[in-house]
Design an enzyme around this catalytic site. Structure first.
Site, PDB file in Angstrom:
ATOM      1  N   ASP A   7      -1.259 -10.418  -8.490  1.00 45.82           N
ATOM      2  CA  ASP A   7       0.036 -11.066  -8.712  1.00 45.82           C
ATOM      3  C   ASP A   7       0.144 -12.192  -7.676  1.00 45.82           C
ATOM      4  O   ASP A   7      -0.838 -12.520  -6.982  1.00 45.82           O
ATOM      5  CB  ASP A   7       1.196 -10.055  -8.647  1.00 45.82           C
ATOM      6  CG  ASP A   7       1.457  -9.527  -7.241  1.00 45.82           C
ATOM      7  OD1 ASP A   7       0.688  -9.858  -6.311  1.00 45.82           O
ATOM      8  OD2 ASP A   7       2.434  -8.770  -7.067  1.00 45.82           O
ATOM      9  N   HIS A   8       1.322 -12.765  -7.527  1.00 42.28           N
ATOM     10  CA  HIS A   8       1.503 -13.864  -6.579  1.00 42.28           C
ATOM     11  C   HIS A   8       1.228 -13.414  -5.135  1.00 42.28           C
ATOM     12  O   HIS A   8       0.735 -14.181  -4.329  1.00 42.28           O
ATOM     13  CB  HIS A   8       2.917 -14.446  -6.702  1.00 42.28           C
ATOM     14  CG  HIS A   8       3.996 -13.405  -6.660  1.00 42.28           C
ATOM     15  ND1 HIS A   8       4.208 -12.534  -7.715  1.00 42.28           N
ATOM     16  CD2 HIS A   8       4.878 -13.064  -5.694  1.00 42.28           C
ATOM     17  CE1 HIS A   8       5.200 -11.715  -7.384  1.00 42.28           C
ATOM     18  NE2 HIS A   8       5.623 -12.017  -6.173  1.00 42.28           N
ATOM     19  N   CYS A  65      -2.207  -6.892  -5.063  1.00 40.19           N
ATOM     20  CA  CYS A  65      -0.807  -7.329  -5.034  1.00 40.19           C
ATOM     21  C   CYS A  65      -0.417  -7.426  -3.562  1.00 40.19           C
ATOM     22  O   CYS A  65      -1.290  -7.473  -2.706  1.00 40.19           O
ATOM     23  CB  CYS A  65       0.103  -6.407  -5.848  1.00 40.19           C
ATOM     24  SG  CYS A  65       0.147  -4.689  -5.316  1.00 40.19           S
ATOM     25  N   GLY A  66       0.870  -7.471  -3.257  1.00 37.49           N
ATOM     26  CA  GLY A  66       1.267  -7.633  -1.859  1.00 37.49           C
ATOM     27  C   GLY A  66       0.765  -6.496  -0.990  1.00 37.49           C
ATOM     28  O   GLY A  66       0.126  -6.702   0.035  1.00 37.49           O
ATOM     29  N   THR A  67       1.061  -5.275  -1.421  1.00 37.32           N
ATOM     30  CA  THR A  67       0.644  -4.094  -0.655  1.00 37.32           C
ATOM     31  C   THR A  67      -0.531  -3.353  -1.281  1.00 37.32           C
ATOM     32  O   THR A  67      -1.148  -2.507  -0.624  1.00 37.32           O
ATOM     33  CB  THR A  67       1.798  -3.078  -0.595  1.00 37.32           C
ATOM     34  OG1 THR A  67       2.153  -2.737  -1.959  1.00 37.32           O
ATOM     35  CG2 THR A  67       3.015  -3.654   0.115  1.00 37.32           C
ATOM     36  N   GLY A  68      -0.774  -3.588  -2.565  1.00 34.11           N
ATOM     37  CA  GLY A  68      -1.767  -2.815  -3.315  1.00 34.11           C
ATOM     38  C   GLY A  68      -1.152  -1.575  -3.966  1.00 34.11           C
ATOM     39  O   GLY A  68      -1.758  -0.947  -4.829  1.00 34.11           O
ATOM     40  N   ILE A  69       0.057  -1.231  -3.550  1.00 34.11           N
ATOM     41  CA  ILE A  69       0.656   0.024  -4.028  1.00 34.11           C
ATOM     42  C   ILE A  69       0.996  -0.061  -5.519  1.00 34.11           C
ATOM     43  O   ILE A  69       0.627   0.818  -6.315  1.00 34.11           O
ATOM     44  CB  ILE A  69       1.910   0.380  -3.199  1.00 34.11           C
ATOM     45  CG1 ILE A  69       1.529   0.643  -1.744  1.00 34.11           C
ATOM     46  CG2 ILE A  69       2.606   1.611  -3.785  1.00 34.11           C
ATOM     47  CD1 ILE A  69       2.722   0.791  -0.804  1.00 34.11           C
ATOM     48  N   GLY A  70       1.702  -1.110  -5.901  1.00 36.98           N
ATOM     49  CA  GLY A  70       2.111  -1.232  -7.304  1.00 36.98           C
ATOM     50  C   GLY A  70       0.923  -1.315  -8.246  1.00 36.98           C
ATOM     51  O   GLY A  70       0.904  -0.667  -9.307  1.00 36.98           O
ATOM     52  N   HIS A  98     -17.191   9.153  -2.725  1.00 35.07           N
ATOM     53  CA  HIS A  98     -16.539  10.405  -3.128  1.00 35.07           C
ATOM     54  C   HIS A  98     -15.748  10.271  -4.427  1.00 35.07           C
ATOM     55  O   HIS A  98     -15.695  11.218  -5.207  1.00 35.07           O
ATOM     56  CB  HIS A  98     -15.594  10.901  -2.022  1.00 35.07           C
ATOM     57  CG  HIS A  98     -16.321  11.443  -0.836  1.00 35.07           C
ATOM     58  ND1 HIS A  98     -15.699  12.172   0.156  1.00 35.07           N
ATOM     59  CD2 HIS A  98     -17.629  11.354  -0.468  1.00 35.07           C
ATOM     60  CE1 HIS A  98     -16.592  12.528   1.085  1.00 35.07           C
ATOM     61  NE2 HIS A  98     -17.765  12.029   0.730  1.00 35.07           N
ATOM     62  N   ARG A 132     -20.724  17.761  -5.877  1.00 30.77           N
ATOM     63  CA  ARG A 132     -19.378  18.349  -5.848  1.00 30.77           C
ATOM     64  C   ARG A 132     -18.310  17.296  -6.147  1.00 30.77           C
ATOM     65  O   ARG A 132     -17.236  17.618  -6.665  1.00 30.77           O
ATOM     66  CB  ARG A 132     -19.099  19.032  -4.506  1.00 30.77           C
ATOM     67  CG  ARG A 132     -19.008  18.087  -3.320  1.00 30.77           C
ATOM     68  CD  ARG A 132     -18.935  18.854  -2.012  1.00 30.77           C
ATOM     69  NE  ARG A 132     -18.734  17.988  -0.864  1.00 30.77           N
ATOM     70  CZ  ARG A 132     -19.682  17.257  -0.291  1.00 30.77           C
ATOM     71  NH1 ARG A 132     -20.919  17.284  -0.800  1.00 30.77           N
ATOM     72  NH2 ARG A 132     -19.429  16.512   0.767  1.00 30.77           N
ATOM     73  N   HIS A 133     -18.604  16.042  -5.831  1.00 33.51           N
ATOM     74  CA  HIS A 133     -17.619  14.992  -6.095  1.00 33.51           C
ATOM     75  C   HIS A 133     -17.484  14.738  -7.598  1.00 33.51           C
ATOM     76  O   HIS A 133     -16.396  14.444  -8.086  1.00 33.51           O
ATOM     77  CB  HIS A 133     -17.992  13.713  -5.354  1.00 33.51           C
ATOM     78  CG  HIS A 133     -18.121  13.927  -3.884  1.00 33.51           C
ATOM     79  ND1 HIS A 133     -17.051  14.304  -3.105  1.00 33.51           N
ATOM     80  CD2 HIS A 133     -19.205  13.893  -3.066  1.00 33.51           C
ATOM     81  CE1 HIS A 133     -17.456  14.467  -1.848  1.00 33.51           C
ATOM     82  NE2 HIS A 133     -18.759  14.227  -1.809  1.00 33.51           N
TER      83      HIS A 133
HETATM   84  C1  RB5 Z   1       5.806  -8.480  -5.139  1.00 34.66           C
HETATM   85  O1  RB5 Z   1       6.847  -8.994  -4.374  1.00 34.66           O
HETATM   86  C2  RB5 Z   1       5.364  -7.127  -4.572  1.00 34.66           C
HETATM   87  O2  RB5 Z   1       6.313  -6.164  -4.847  1.00 34.66           O
HETATM   88  C3  RB5 Z   1       4.006  -6.757  -5.130  1.00 34.66           C
HETATM   89  O3  RB5 Z   1       3.087  -7.746  -4.795  1.00 34.66           O
HETATM   90  C4  RB5 Z   1       3.396  -5.451  -4.662  1.00 34.66           C
HETATM   91  O4  RB5 Z   1       3.362  -5.382  -3.271  1.00 34.66           O
HETATM   92  C5  RB5 Z   1       3.896  -4.222  -5.288  1.00 34.66           C
HETATM   93  O5  RB5 Z   1       3.480  -3.110  -5.012  1.00 34.66           O
END
Ligand code: RB5
Length: 145
Positions: A7-8, A65-70, A98, A132-133
Site C-alpha cells: 500500500d502507500h 504495508c506500514g506495519t505489515g500487520i494488516g 519452520h 515435524r514442521h
Molecule cells: C495505512 O495507514 C496503514 O494502516 C497500513 O499501511 C498498515 O500499517 C496496516 O496494517
C-alpha cells in the site's frame, strides 16, 4: 515467480526490493500500488498477491504495508497461504525453515531499508526443514477445511 505489492505505507520499500530482486535475476511481478501519494486499502493488494500465490504453486509473494500487520491478517484469509510478518533476520529465516511461508510480509514504516533487504535475502536463501514442521503445516491446512 515472485509477486510483490504494497500500500502507500510500503511503497518506498517495495520499489527498493523490486530493484534488488531484479538484480538477482528473479522474475518479479509488481501488483502495485503505483505511488505513495494516494492512500489505498491494503486488503485489496493482499488479496491480489494471495490469490496469485494460492493459484500458482511454486510462486511466492512479498507484501508491505506500514506495519505489515494488516497485510498479514488479510493474506492469511486465503487458502494455502502462509504469510509471515517478519521483523529481523531470525524471524525471516524461521519463516522459511519452520513455517515454509509462501508470502513474506514486512512493515515499511518500521524497518530500515538495509535490514529489510537482508531479511528478504535470508528468506529467499533459507530452506524449509520439513519433517515435524511439515506435520504442523499439515495441521494448519486442516484448519482451513
Ligand atoms: C495505512 O495507514 C496503514 O494502516 C497500513 O499501511 C498498515 O500499517 C496496516 O496494517
Amino acid at each position: 515467480m515472485l509477486v510483490l505489492a504494497s500500500d502507500h505505507g510500503g511503497f518506498g520499500l517495495k520499489e527498493t526490493l523490486k530493484e534488488y530482486l531484479e538484480s538477482r535475476n528473479l522474475q518479479v511481478e509488481d501488483m502495485g500500488t503505483l505511488d505513495a501519494d494516494q492512500s489505498v486499502d491494503y486488503p485489496d493488494f493482499a488479496a491480489q498477491v494471495a490469490e496469485k500465490v494460492g493459484n500458482n504453486p511454486g510462486s511466492e509473494g512479498i507484501l508491505i504495508c506500514g506495519t505489515g500487520i494488516g497485510m498479514s491478517i488479510a493474506a492469511n484469509k486465503f487458502p494455502g497461504i502462509r504469510a509471515a510478518l517478519v521483523h529481523d533476520r531470525f524471524t525471516a529465516r524461521m519463516a522459511r525453515e519452520h513455517n515454509n511461508a509462501n508470502i513474506l510480509v514486512m512493515g515499511g514504516r518500521v524497518l530500515e531499508t538495509d535490514a529489510a533487504l537482508e531479511m528478504v535475502q535470508t528468506w529467499l536463501d533459507s530452506k524449509f526443514e520439513g519433517d515435524r514442521h511439515q506435520r504442523r503445516l499439515d495441521k494448519i491446512a486442516q484448519l482451513e477445511k
